[in-house]
Design a protein around this motif. Structure first.
Motif, PDB file in Angstrom:
ATOM      1  N   ARG A   6       0.824  -1.214   0.000  1.00 52.27           N
ATOM      2  CA  ARG A   6       0.000   0.000   0.000  1.00 52.27           C
ATOM      3  C   ARG A   6       0.858   1.264   0.000  1.00 52.27           C
ATOM      4  O   ARG A   6       0.482   2.277  -0.601  1.00 52.27           O
ATOM      5  N   SER A   7       2.022   1.205   0.678  1.00 51.25           N
ATOM      6  CA  SER A   7       2.903   2.371   0.782  1.00 51.25           C
ATOM      7  C   SER A   7       4.103   2.266  -0.156  1.00 51.25           C
ATOM      8  O   SER A   7       5.135   2.897   0.082  1.00 51.25           O
ATOM      9  N   LYS A   8       3.977   1.478  -1.190  1.00 49.78           N
ATOM     10  CA  LYS A   8       5.112   1.219  -2.070  1.00 49.78           C
ATOM     11  C   LYS A   8       5.615   2.482  -2.757  1.00 49.78           C
ATOM     12  O   LYS A   8       6.818   2.682  -2.943  1.00 49.78           O
ATOM     13  N   ARG A   9       4.720   3.371  -3.129  1.00 52.28           N
ATOM     14  CA  ARG A   9       5.108   4.565  -3.866  1.00 52.28           C
ATOM     15  C   ARG A   9       5.609   5.688  -2.960  1.00 52.28           C
ATOM     16  O   ARG A   9       6.156   6.666  -3.445  1.00 52.28           O
ATOM     17  N   SER A  10       5.411   5.555  -1.682  1.00 57.16           N
ATOM     18  CA  SER A  10       5.870   6.607  -0.771  1.00 57.16           C
ATOM     19  C   SER A  10       7.369   6.467  -0.519  1.00 57.16           C
ATOM     20  O   SER A  10       7.974   5.435  -0.772  1.00 57.16           O
ATOM     21  N   LYS A  11       7.958   7.540   0.007  1.00 53.94           N
ATOM     22  CA  LYS A  11       9.398   7.551   0.264  1.00 53.94           C
ATOM     23  C   LYS A  11       9.753   6.957   1.628  1.00 53.94           C
ATOM     24  O   LYS A  11      10.912   6.963   2.024  1.00 53.94           O
ATOM     25  N   THR A  12       8.770   6.458   2.331  1.00 51.15           N
ATOM     26  CA  THR A  12       9.018   5.897   3.658  1.00 51.15           C
ATOM     27  C   THR A  12       9.314   4.405   3.626  1.00 51.15           C
ATOM     28  O   THR A  12       9.617   3.813   4.664  1.00 51.15           O
ATOM     29  N   VAL A  13       9.200   3.780   2.471  1.00 45.47           N
ATOM     30  CA  VAL A  13       9.470   2.350   2.336  1.00 45.47           C
ATOM     31  C   VAL A  13      10.855   2.172   1.729  1.00 45.47           C
ATOM     32  O   VAL A  13      11.137   2.671   0.633  1.00 45.47           O
ATOM     33  N   TYR A  14      11.718   1.472   2.461  1.00 47.58           N
ATOM     34  CA  TYR A  14      13.086   1.231   2.002  1.00 47.58           C
ATOM     35  C   TYR A  14      13.241  -0.253   1.675  1.00 47.58           C
ATOM     36  O   TYR A  14      12.383  -1.090   1.999  1.00 47.58           O
ATOM     37  N   LYS A  15      14.381  -0.564   1.046  1.00 46.22           N
ATOM     38  CA  LYS A  15      14.643  -1.962   0.707  1.00 46.22           C
ATOM     39  C   LYS A  15      14.771  -2.828   1.949  1.00 46.22           C
ATOM     40  O   LYS A  15      14.464  -4.028   1.909  1.00 46.22           O
ATOM     41  N   ILE A  16      15.215  -2.241   3.048  1.00 48.12           N
ATOM     42  CA  ILE A  16      15.350  -3.019   4.281  1.00 48.12           C
ATOM     43  C   ILE A  16      13.996  -3.514   4.768  1.00 48.12           C
ATOM     44  O   ILE A  16      13.893  -4.574   5.399  1.00 48.12           O
ATOM     45  N   HIS A  17      12.933  -2.769   4.456  1.00 45.23           N
ATOM     46  CA  HIS A  17      11.596  -3.205   4.871  1.00 45.23           C
ATOM     47  C   HIS A  17      11.170  -4.464   4.114  1.00 45.23           C
ATOM     48  O   HIS A  17      10.509  -5.350   4.684  1.00 45.23           O
ATOM     49  N   TRP A  18      11.537  -4.558   2.835  1.00 44.31           N
ATOM     50  CA  TRP A  18      11.241  -5.782   2.076  1.00 44.31           C
ATOM     51  C   TRP A  18      12.082  -6.945   2.589  1.00 44.31           C
ATOM     52  O   TRP A  18      11.612  -8.091   2.616  1.00 44.31           O
ATOM     53  N   LEU A  19      13.308  -6.647   3.031  1.00 42.80           N
ATOM     54  CA  LEU A  19      14.138  -7.694   3.614  1.00 42.80           C
ATOM     55  C   LEU A  19      13.548  -8.181   4.931  1.00 42.80           C
ATOM     56  O   LEU A  19      13.592  -9.372   5.251  1.00 42.80           O
ATOM     57  N   MET A  20      12.969  -7.250   5.691  1.00 38.50           N
ATOM     58  CA  MET A  20      12.270  -7.643   6.927  1.00 38.50           C
ATOM     59  C   MET A  20      11.059  -8.521   6.614  1.00 38.50           C
ATOM     60  O   MET A  20      10.752  -9.464   7.361  1.00 38.50           O
ATOM     61  N   LEU A  21      10.362  -8.209   5.527  1.00 33.55           N
ATOM     62  CA  LEU A  21       9.220  -9.037   5.121  1.00 33.55           C
ATOM     63  C   LEU A  21       9.677 -10.452   4.804  1.00 33.55           C
ATOM     64  O   LEU A  21       9.019 -11.437   5.183  1.00 33.55           O
ATOM     65  N   ALA A  22      10.806 -10.581   4.107  1.00 33.17           N
ATOM     66  CA  ALA A  22      11.343 -11.915   3.819  1.00 33.17           C
ATOM     67  C   ALA A  22      11.714 -12.643   5.108  1.00 33.17           C
ATOM     68  O   ALA A  22      11.481 -13.851   5.251  1.00 33.17           O
TER      69      ALA A  22
END
Length: 320
Positions: free
Chosen positions: A203-219
């Protein structure tokens, strides 16, 4: 360096999977003259505990300078001892005492007729069933009080507790019978958390508050959820059948990947990669290449200590 790390992870998975055990254990002893051998891992027995031991392929080896010596088969046998008696067994080993004497749960000795028949190749196999009335965390041991006489045999030990009015076999130790339910509950909770975290990121993919580390946390959370799922299935299979039947491999693959992702996330956050810079410099790469193999090495040592503690002071070795 990346290939070496992958090789180390593969070794960790293999060792960890080999170390997982159920309540049905197989051991093969070949020309071993140690005075004490731990045949099974500790198992928690209740008031309706049972042990089934099947022994075959017994061979007694004689040294060249002792071919005419008569051996006493009563000095070889199996017994059950609690984990609390390990210190006393260490003292007895150091004093040179025979560990078959004064045991609370002697199982059987090689001097019994059924065992002698296997030694003399008159019977292919002998089976003993022992009822455990006093519960506790105990292991099956083999003691050889005949010095300088190596022994070979194959043994199958089935440890279980009877539960319910119908006497169903439960291959989990006392205190572990509810683990599969607990893991199913934790898997459900982590599934909800993982789905909520993934929905928030998308949902917040286009915002500047989502970093690559957040996707790594999801993994990381995803592999944690998969670890709980495989662990729940593994304990359920062990409870019903006494062996993980391959689910230990799946569990430790997910565990190894989860552990690697966990330390990667910690190191990356600690070096400021997620917020201060979107790339890895040489120093950060060096830190990752040092921390991750060290963590894998610690896990390997933790899994291998049971296999390497084969000396006379093996009890003290395991305590360390």
């Amino acid at each position: 360096m990346d290939k070496r790390l992958i090789q180390i992870l593969c070794v960790l998975v293999w060792v960890a999977a080999a170390s997982v055990h159920g309540a049905i254990e197989y051991s093969r002893v070949f020309r071993d003259d140690r005075p004490l051998i731990e045949v099974t891992r500790p198992f928690g027995f209740g008031s309706r505990g049972h042990i089934d031991i099947s022994l075959k392929g017994i061979t007694l080896w004689r040294r060249h300078d002792q071919l005419d010596k008569e051996y006493n088969l009563a000095k070889l046998g199996f017994f059950l001892a609690s984990v609390d008696s390990q210190f006393q067994m260490t003292q007895d080993l150091m004093a040179g005492n025979c560990l078959l004497e004064d045991q609370d749960y002697p199982l059987f000795r090689f001097s019994e007729k059924n065992v002698q028949a296997v030694v003399e190749d008159k019977k292919p196999e002998v089976t003993f069933r022992v009822d455990i009335t006093d519960g506790g965390l105990s292991s099956v041991y083999f003691a050889n009080c005949e010095k300088s006489m190596p022994v070979s045999f194959d043994v199958r030990v089935e440890s279980y507790n009877l539960v319910g009015p119908e006497g169903r076999k439960d291959y989990l130790s006392i205190g572990e019978s509810e683990l599969d339910v607990m893991y199913w509950v934790m898997f459900s909770l982590f599934t909800v958390v993982t789905a909520a975290w993934a929905y928030t990121l998308v949902r917040s993919k286009r915002s500047k508050t989502v970093y690559k580390i957040h996707w790594l946390m999801l993994a990381l959370v995803t592999f944690k959820t998969l670890t709980l799922l495989t662990q729940a299935i593994m304990y359920l299979v062990i409870e019903k059948q006494g062996s993980p039947h391959g689910w230990n491999w799946v569990y430790y693959v997910t565990t190894a990947l989860r552990g690697s992702l966990f330390f990667a996330v910690i190191v990356l956050i600690g070096t400021g990669w997620s917020y201060m810079r979107p790339f890895l410099d040489d120093n950060t790469r060096k830190v990752l290449m040092v921390v991750l193999p060290l963590q894998v090495g610690v896990a390997i040592v933790h899994k291998l200590h049971w296999f390497f503690c084969v000396c006379a002071l093996w009890v003290a070795c395991r305590m360390v």
